[in-house]
Design a protein around this motif. Structure first.
Motif, PDB file in Angstrom:
ATOM      1  N   MET A 116       0.787  -1.097  -0.071  1.00  0.00           N
ATOM      2  CA  MET A 116      -0.061   0.070   0.127  1.00  0.00           C
ATOM      3  C   MET A 116       0.913   1.148  -0.045  1.00  0.00           C
ATOM      4  SD  MET A 116      -3.082  -0.628   0.080  1.00  0.00           S
ATOM      5  CE  MET A 116      -4.042   0.495   0.282  1.00  0.00           C
ATOM      6  N   ALA A 117       1.596   1.027   0.792  1.00  0.00           N
ATOM      7  CA  ALA A 117       2.608   2.484   0.732  1.00  0.00           C
ATOM      8  C   ALA A 117       3.391   2.538  -0.419  1.00  0.00           C
ATOM      9  CB  ALA A 117       3.987   2.174   2.029  1.00  0.00           C
ATOM     10  N   LYS A 118       3.840   1.520  -1.215  1.00  0.00           N
ATOM     11  CA  LYS A 118       4.551   1.686  -2.648  1.00  0.00           C
ATOM     12  C   LYS A 118       3.556   2.439  -3.366  1.00  0.00           C
ATOM     13  CE  LYS A 118       7.135  -0.615  -5.805  1.00  0.00           C
ATOM     14  NZ  LYS A 118       7.525  -1.754  -6.430  1.00  0.00           N
ATOM     15  N   ASN A 119       2.223   2.046  -3.353  1.00  0.00           N
ATOM     16  CA  ASN A 119       1.304   2.493  -4.507  1.00  0.00           C
ATOM     17  C   ASN A 119       1.101   4.007  -4.014  1.00  0.00           C
ATOM     18  OD1 ASN A 119       1.093   0.083  -5.666  1.00  0.00           O
ATOM     19  ND2 ASN A 119      -0.594  -0.780  -4.313  1.00  0.00           N
ATOM     20  N   ASN A 120       0.921   4.537  -2.777  1.00  0.00           N
ATOM     21  CA  ASN A 120       0.547   5.662  -2.465  1.00  0.00           C
ATOM     22  C   ASN A 120       1.950   6.634  -2.737  1.00  0.00           C
ATOM     23  OD1 ASN A 120      -1.746   5.202  -1.329  1.00  0.00           O
ATOM     24  ND2 ASN A 120      -0.957   4.840   0.584  1.00  0.00           N
ATOM     25  N   ALA A 121       3.145   5.999  -2.801  1.00  0.00           N
ATOM     26  CA  ALA A 121       4.232   6.806  -3.125  1.00  0.00           C
ATOM     27  C   ALA A 121       4.232   7.486  -4.673  1.00  0.00           C
ATOM     28  CB  ALA A 121       5.510   6.146  -2.883  1.00  0.00           C
ATOM     29  N   ASN A 122       3.883   6.790  -5.448  1.00  0.00           N
ATOM     30  CA  ASN A 122       3.869   7.266  -6.971  1.00  0.00           C
ATOM     31  C   ASN A 122       2.893   8.283  -7.179  1.00  0.00           C
ATOM     32  OD1 ASN A 122       5.689   4.978  -7.703  1.00  0.00           O
ATOM     33  ND2 ASN A 122       3.820   3.293  -7.957  1.00  0.00           N
ATOM     34  N   PRO A 123       1.597   8.085  -6.553  1.00  0.00           N
ATOM     35  CA  PRO A 123       0.910   9.452  -7.080  1.00  0.00           C
ATOM     36  C   PRO A 123       1.454  10.865  -6.152  1.00  0.00           C
ATOM     37  CG  PRO A 123      -0.466   7.848  -6.356  1.00  0.00           C
ATOM     38  CD  PRO A 123       1.051   7.510  -6.087  1.00  0.00           C
ATOM     39  N   SER A 124       2.326  10.592  -5.091  1.00  0.00           N
ATOM     40  CA  SER A 124       2.931  11.839  -4.530  1.00  0.00           C
ATOM     41  C   SER A 124       3.897  12.503  -5.286  1.00  0.00           C
ATOM     42  CB  SER A 124       3.522  11.289  -3.011  1.00  0.00           C
ATOM     43  OG  SER A 124       2.341  10.912  -2.207  1.00  0.00           O
ATOM     44  N   LYS A 125       4.655  11.378  -5.762  1.00  0.00           N
ATOM     45  CA  LYS A 125       5.875  11.686  -6.677  1.00  0.00           C
ATOM     46  C   LYS A 125       5.397  12.484  -8.090  1.00  0.00           C
ATOM     47  CE  LYS A 125       9.170   8.225  -5.209  1.00  0.00           C
ATOM     48  NZ  LYS A 125      10.024   7.106  -5.512  1.00  0.00           N
ATOM     49  N   LEU A 126       4.111  12.013  -8.733  1.00  0.00           N
ATOM     50  CA  LEU A 126       3.589  12.728  -9.614  1.00  0.00           C
ATOM     51  C   LEU A 126       3.000  13.999  -9.410  1.00  0.00           C
ATOM     52  CD1 LEU A 126       1.781   9.539 -11.270  1.00  0.00           C
ATOM     53  CD2 LEU A 126       3.713  10.775 -12.162  1.00  0.00           C
ATOM     54  N   LEU A 127       2.648  14.082  -8.316  1.00  0.00           N
ATOM     55  CA  LEU A 127       2.144  15.192  -7.929  1.00  0.00           C
ATOM     56  C   LEU A 127       3.200  16.306  -7.613  1.00  0.00           C
ATOM     57  CD1 LEU A 127      -0.560  16.852  -6.814  1.00  0.00           C
ATOM     58  CD2 LEU A 127      -0.193  16.183  -4.591  1.00  0.00           C
ATOM     59  N   ILE A 128       4.299  15.952  -7.013  1.00  0.00           N
ATOM     60  CA  ILE A 128       5.413  16.920  -6.840  1.00  0.00           C
ATOM     61  C   ILE A 128       6.168  17.314  -8.217  1.00  0.00           C
ATOM     62  CG2 ILE A 128       7.745  17.015  -5.862  1.00  0.00           C
ATOM     63  CD1 ILE A 128       6.960  15.057  -3.609  1.00  0.00           C
ATOM     64  N   ALA A 129       5.978  16.345  -9.052  1.00  0.00           N
ATOM     65  CA  ALA A 129       6.385  16.703 -10.475  1.00  0.00           C
ATOM     66  C   ALA A 129       5.705  17.532 -11.186  1.00  0.00           C
ATOM     67  CB  ALA A 129       6.856  15.216 -11.275  1.00  0.00           C
ATOM     68  N   ALA A 130       4.456  17.262 -11.020  1.00  0.00           N
ATOM     69  CA  ALA A 130       3.680  18.240 -11.786  1.00  0.00           C
ATOM     70  C   ALA A 130       3.752  19.637 -11.145  1.00  0.00           C
ATOM     71  CB  ALA A 130       2.216  17.672 -11.739  1.00  0.00           C
ATOM     72  N   GLY A 131       3.740  19.810 -10.039  1.00  0.00           N
ATOM     73  CA  GLY A 131       3.884  20.835  -9.133  1.00  0.00           C
ATOM     74  C   GLY A 131       5.048  21.609  -9.665  1.00  0.00           C
ATOM     75  N   GLY A 132       6.228  20.891  -9.860  1.00  0.00           N
ATOM     76  CA  GLY A 132       7.542  21.457 -10.106  1.00  0.00           C
ATOM     77  C   GLY A 132       7.176  22.034 -11.528  1.00  0.00           C
ATOM     78  N   VAL A 133       6.788  21.253 -12.450  1.00  0.00           N
ATOM     79  CA  VAL A 133       6.526  21.820 -13.684  1.00  0.00           C
ATOM     80  C   VAL A 133       5.754  22.818 -13.879  1.00  0.00           C
ATOM     81  CG1 VAL A 133       5.470  21.286 -16.060  1.00  0.00           C
ATOM     82  CG2 VAL A 133       6.880  19.534 -14.879  1.00  0.00           C
ATOM     83  N   VAL A 134       4.537  23.369 -13.123  1.00  0.00           N
ATOM     84  CA  VAL A 134       3.915  24.340 -13.154  1.00  0.00           C
ATOM     85  C   VAL A 134       4.687  25.810 -12.438  1.00  0.00           C
ATOM     86  CG1 VAL A 134       1.936  25.522 -11.888  1.00  0.00           C
ATOM     87  CG2 VAL A 134       1.795  23.231 -12.667  1.00  0.00           C
ATOM     88  N   TYR A 135       5.608  25.288 -11.522  1.00  0.00           N
ATOM     89  CA  TYR A 135       6.270  26.479 -10.764  1.00  0.00           C
ATOM     90  C   TYR A 135       7.456  26.946 -11.800  1.00  0.00           C
ATOM     91  CZ  TYR A 135       3.902  26.441  -6.463  1.00  0.00           C
ATOM     92  OH  TYR A 135       2.960  26.546  -5.426  1.00  0.00           O
ATOM     93  N   MET A 136       7.843  25.832 -12.373  1.00  0.00           N
ATOM     94  CA  MET A 136       8.979  26.342 -13.358  1.00  0.00           C
ATOM     95  C   MET A 136       8.602  27.104 -14.446  1.00  0.00           C
ATOM     96  SD  MET A 136      11.155  22.568 -13.804  1.00  0.00           S
ATOM     97  CE  MET A 136      11.877  23.298 -15.223  1.00  0.00           C
ATOM     98  N   PHE A 137       7.222  26.927 -14.899  1.00  0.00           N
ATOM     99  CA  PHE A 137       6.351  27.453 -16.176  1.00  0.00           C
ATOM    100  C   PHE A 137       6.190  29.163 -15.568  1.00  0.00           C
ATOM    101  CE2 PHE A 137       2.419  29.086 -18.143  1.00  0.00           C
ATOM    102  CZ  PHE A 137       2.836  28.961 -19.264  1.00  0.00           C
ATOM    103  N   LEU A 138       5.857  29.022 -14.151  1.00  0.00           N
ATOM    104  CA  LEU A 138       5.494  30.470 -13.763  1.00  0.00           C
ATOM    105  C   LEU A 138       6.751  31.546 -13.480  1.00  0.00           C
ATOM    106  CD1 LEU A 138       2.757  29.581 -11.189  1.00  0.00           C
ATOM    107  CD2 LEU A 138       2.422  30.583 -13.536  1.00  0.00           C
ATOM    108  N   TYR A 139       7.753  30.803 -12.940  1.00  0.00           N
ATOM    109  CA  TYR A 139       8.953  31.379 -12.515  1.00  0.00           C
ATOM    110  C   TYR A 139      10.287  31.486 -13.264  1.00  0.00           C
ATOM    111  CZ  TYR A 139       6.368  32.101  -8.005  1.00  0.00           C
ATOM    112  OH  TYR A 139       5.350  32.057  -6.989  1.00  0.00           O
ATOM    113  N   ILE A 140      10.233  30.700 -14.306  1.00  0.00           N
ATOM    114  CA  ILE A 140      11.624  30.688 -15.394  1.00  0.00           C
ATOM    115  C   ILE A 140      11.589  31.863 -15.893  1.00  0.00           C
ATOM    116  CG2 ILE A 140      12.504  29.610 -17.313  1.00  0.00           C
ATOM    117  CD1 ILE A 140      12.139  27.011 -16.131  1.00  0.00           C
ATOM    118  N   PRO A 141      10.243  32.469 -16.669  1.00  0.00           N
ATOM    119  CA  PRO A 141      10.343  33.689 -17.415  1.00  0.00           C
ATOM    120  C   PRO A 141      10.728  34.998 -16.520  1.00  0.00           C
ATOM    121  CG  PRO A 141       8.368  32.252 -17.973  1.00  0.00           C
ATOM    122  CD  PRO A 141       9.132  31.557 -16.823  1.00  0.00           C
TER     123      PRO A 141
END
Length: 260
Positions: A1-26
């Motif tokens: 169960m812990a392993k299954n919960n880790a993947n969505p968390s990593k995807l969420l962090i990655a998605a958040g990172g992409v969004v913040y990069m899109f906002l702050y790199i310019p």
């Protein structure tokens, strides 16, 4: 169960990172190229402070910056007073129409507010200039101050006011000695929010400004129409810095208001 919960968390962090990069790199590119020793923004040539020196010798920009500061200070002061009274009225009377009337400009598109105010000024023969800009800024800043004050009132213990009344305080004394000090963080936060919104506003100011009443955002727009030079990057960086400082101070003064 812990392993299954880790993947969505990593995807969420990655998605958040992409969004913040899109906002702050310019924004980071604008800051970086404000120190570029070249008139072109095509490539990095070397580090220099000359664009900031040139910026502070530009009379048009300094005049526009002074206008923006004066407008923001007066607008924030008037909006804070009126917005505080509006927030108190909304909390006390709890009428839906009153909330819609005060908070409506927050949800309206800026271009609609700008055009409406322009038509009103023409109808009442108001000369476009500093006064019209201040009136326009006050009109859309009141709702943000009222929202901050209302949020503060919602979290306030009303038994303190009742206790003051039981001890013999008049309604005005209870407000001045109990309610107003408790509202102070929300009032300050609303005032700083109004100042930040006013000094950064472009769309509404564009419709309500007259000849000789250019503000800093309008001056930046006129410079960008020619070319995005390092001087434009420099003034944008300074404006960004002022905004970030105010937002940081706002979050420290009243984090509860921001969360609400």
């Amino acid at each position: 169960m812990a392993k299954n919960n880790a993947n969505p968390s990593k995807l969420l962090i990655a998605a958040g990172g992409v969004v913040y990069m899109f906002l702050y790199i310019p924004l980071a590119v604008v800051v970086l190229f404000s120190f570029n020793d070249s008139k072109l923004n095509a490539e990095w040539v070397g580090f220099t402070w000359k664009w900031y020196d040139k910026l502070f010798q530009n009379g048009d920009i300094l005049h526009a910056a002074a206008n923006s500061l004066i407008i923001a200070l007066i607008s924030a002061l008037l909006a804070t007073i009126l917005g505080t009274l509006a927030g108190l009225a909304i909390y006390r009377f709890r009428q839906k129409w009153l909330s819609a009337l005060v908070l409506g400009p927050i949800a309206m598109p800026d271009i609609l507010i700008g055009v409406s105010l322009l038509l009103m000024f023409i109808l009442f023969n108001v000369t476009l200039g500093m006064t019209s800009i201040i009136l326009a800024h006050v009109s859309f800043c009141i709702g943000f101050v009222a929202l901050a004050v209302q949020s503060r009132l919602s979290g306030m213990d009303q038994s303190l006011v009742e206790a003051a009344r039981d001890l013999g305080a008049t309604p005005f004394q209870a407000f001045r000695l109990v309610t107003l000090p408790l509202l102070k963080p929300g009032i300050i936060a609303g005032g700083m929010m109004a100042f930040t919104l006013s000094i950064d506003d472009f769309v509404i100011t564009f419709f309500t400004a007259g000849v000789g009443s250019s503000t800093l955002p309008l001056e930046i727009y006129s410079m960008v129409k020619i070319a995005v030079t390092p001087e434009v990057n420099a003034v944008s960086t300074l404006l960004m810095l002022v905004t970030l400082v105010l937002i940081t101070a706002l979050s420290r003064i009243s984090p509860t208001v921001l969360r609400n």
